[in-house]
Scaffold this active site. Sequence first.
Site, short mmCIF file in Angstrom:
data_model
loop_
_atom_site.label_atom_id
_atom_site.label_comp_id
_atom_site.label_asym_id
_atom_site.label_seq_id
_atom_site.Cartn_x
_atom_site.Cartn_y
_atom_site.Cartn_z
N SER A 82 110.70 111.37 26.25
CA SER A 82 109.48 111.72 26.25
C SER A 82 108.64 111.95 25.15
O SER A 82 107.23 112.00 25.45
CB SER A 82 109.71 113.14 26.61
OG SER A 82 110.30 114.11 25.51
N SER A 90 114.65 112.12 23.64
CA SER A 90 113.34 111.80 23.62
C SER A 90 112.92 111.40 22.13
O SER A 90 111.55 111.09 22.21
CB SER A 90 113.02 112.94 24.14
OG SER A 90 112.84 113.18 25.51
N LYS A 92 103.53 115.82 18.46
CA LYS A 92 103.77 115.68 19.92
C LYS A 92 103.15 117.31 20.55
O LYS A 92 103.45 118.31 19.92
CB LYS A 92 105.33 115.79 20.23
CG LYS A 92 105.80 115.56 21.49
CD LYS A 92 107.53 115.41 21.76
CE LYS A 92 107.64 115.21 23.32
NZ LYS A 92 109.02 115.11 23.25
#
Length: 493
Positions: free
Chosen positions: A159, A183, A80
């Site tokens: 997210s 997330s 990420k």
Amino acid sequence: MSDALTHLTIAEARDGLAAKKFSAVELAHAHIAAMEAMRDLNAFVTETPEIALERAGQSDARHGAGSAASAMDGIPVAVKDLFCTEGVQTTASSHMLEGFVPTYESTVTANLRKAGAVMLGKTNMDEFAMGSANITSYFGPVKNPWRLNDGKDRVPGGSSGGSAAAVAARMAICATGSDTGGSIRQPAAFCGLVGLKPTYGRCSRWGMVAFASSLDQAGPMTRSVRDAAIMLQSMAGFDPKDSTVVNEPLPNFEAAMAGSIKGLKVGIPIEYRIDGMSSEIEKLWQTGIDWLKDAGAEPVEVTLPHTKDALATYYIVAPAEASSNLARYDGVRYGLRVSADDLTDMYEQTRAAGFGREVRRRILIGTYVLSAGYYDAYYVKAQKVRALIAQEFAEAFKKADVLLTPTAPFPAFAIGEKMDDPVQMYINDVFTVPASLAGLPAMSVPAGLSADGLPLGLHLIGKPFDEATLLRVGQAVEQAANFTALPQLLGKA
Ligand code: GLN
């Protein structure tokens, strides 16, 4: 061969590498080809094929010498884009950080690297991890590889939407995510994956771009529960650079998964039966209860009366911390600077140009709830409710070993939906936020498909630092669900 290589779990790839059925370089090549073929999903902000091939070559040398560093040695991982990676752009999907190349490596990615993992690239996400649909990224939305025949692309959740899409579309075997209020778990549910948010303090936050420091936690996103155990093993651990990480030896998570769940008490929180919950989600939850009962566990009702206040509490605490954390982006120290005549003007113009709408909204809410006139009414109140929520969980865990709930109130929605009303978007997090506020470990496991054919997840919440039980029960759900469907994009659904 290369198609088969991208469909392996971590455990299968580990065994194949050990048996020399294929090399880490072949594994990396197969995933690099998949990344190139699926660019349309917009899952990556930065691809790092050269790094992947270099590290895969080093991994092959270790395997050749019989000295693999860990079960993750040679495994292609997507990262990420809020984990700082030395020499590789790290943006948190914000214009503010575009072009920021850290000179240091986050502890979690350093741990993975030490374990021999092969980084494929940095994944797209909601800007500064604020969102539930990966639509707030400066680099554009991510598309979910799960599709319906209506011509509309679905969101992958957020997210950690790029990480979820990358793993679901077989561009990476696994990915790192971060979870502040859901997330990791919600995008895992939307994309048919396993997503584990460890206990707050299990993984170091050092070198992660901060959103809300008392909530942020890194965790694995994988295609099986066993893989989550394997990956967490390499991510977690004490770090003198983060004072909130516990200094305790890690259990062997994969080994701890063995054994039955007979006699375990599974708490069903009655307050999670929220108004307007779809019958589909309600049915899935009941099915999950039945599966665990069949496996020998005993369902017990528990009560968490402040569940209804969790979202409101989270949306005060998280923006408050974000407004403070994001004060550092002043045009001087990181990334973007818009030049202006004087210093104040430079700050204002840089922050106006660098932050997107949702991030600005959170900064405004956070600044408001921390302001002298409203601090007691909002922030202090929210902290008190947060403490109550944590106490209620502690009470519930006197009766139960683990809790079972749905992960999200609905399956993946179309890109463009729920965008006009932030509160509609915040409802995504209704089931995931309470565990975050209490710092508890929690995991989403793919449990079935909606009537339309989109993945749905079941959510398990564990006692502090008891990821082992979570994984064991998660595996029972996984076995009962036998979720083998593939995203329509892969053409094999
Ligand atoms: N969707 C939640 C939010 O927008 C959670 C985000 C997260 O866990 N990073 O704040």
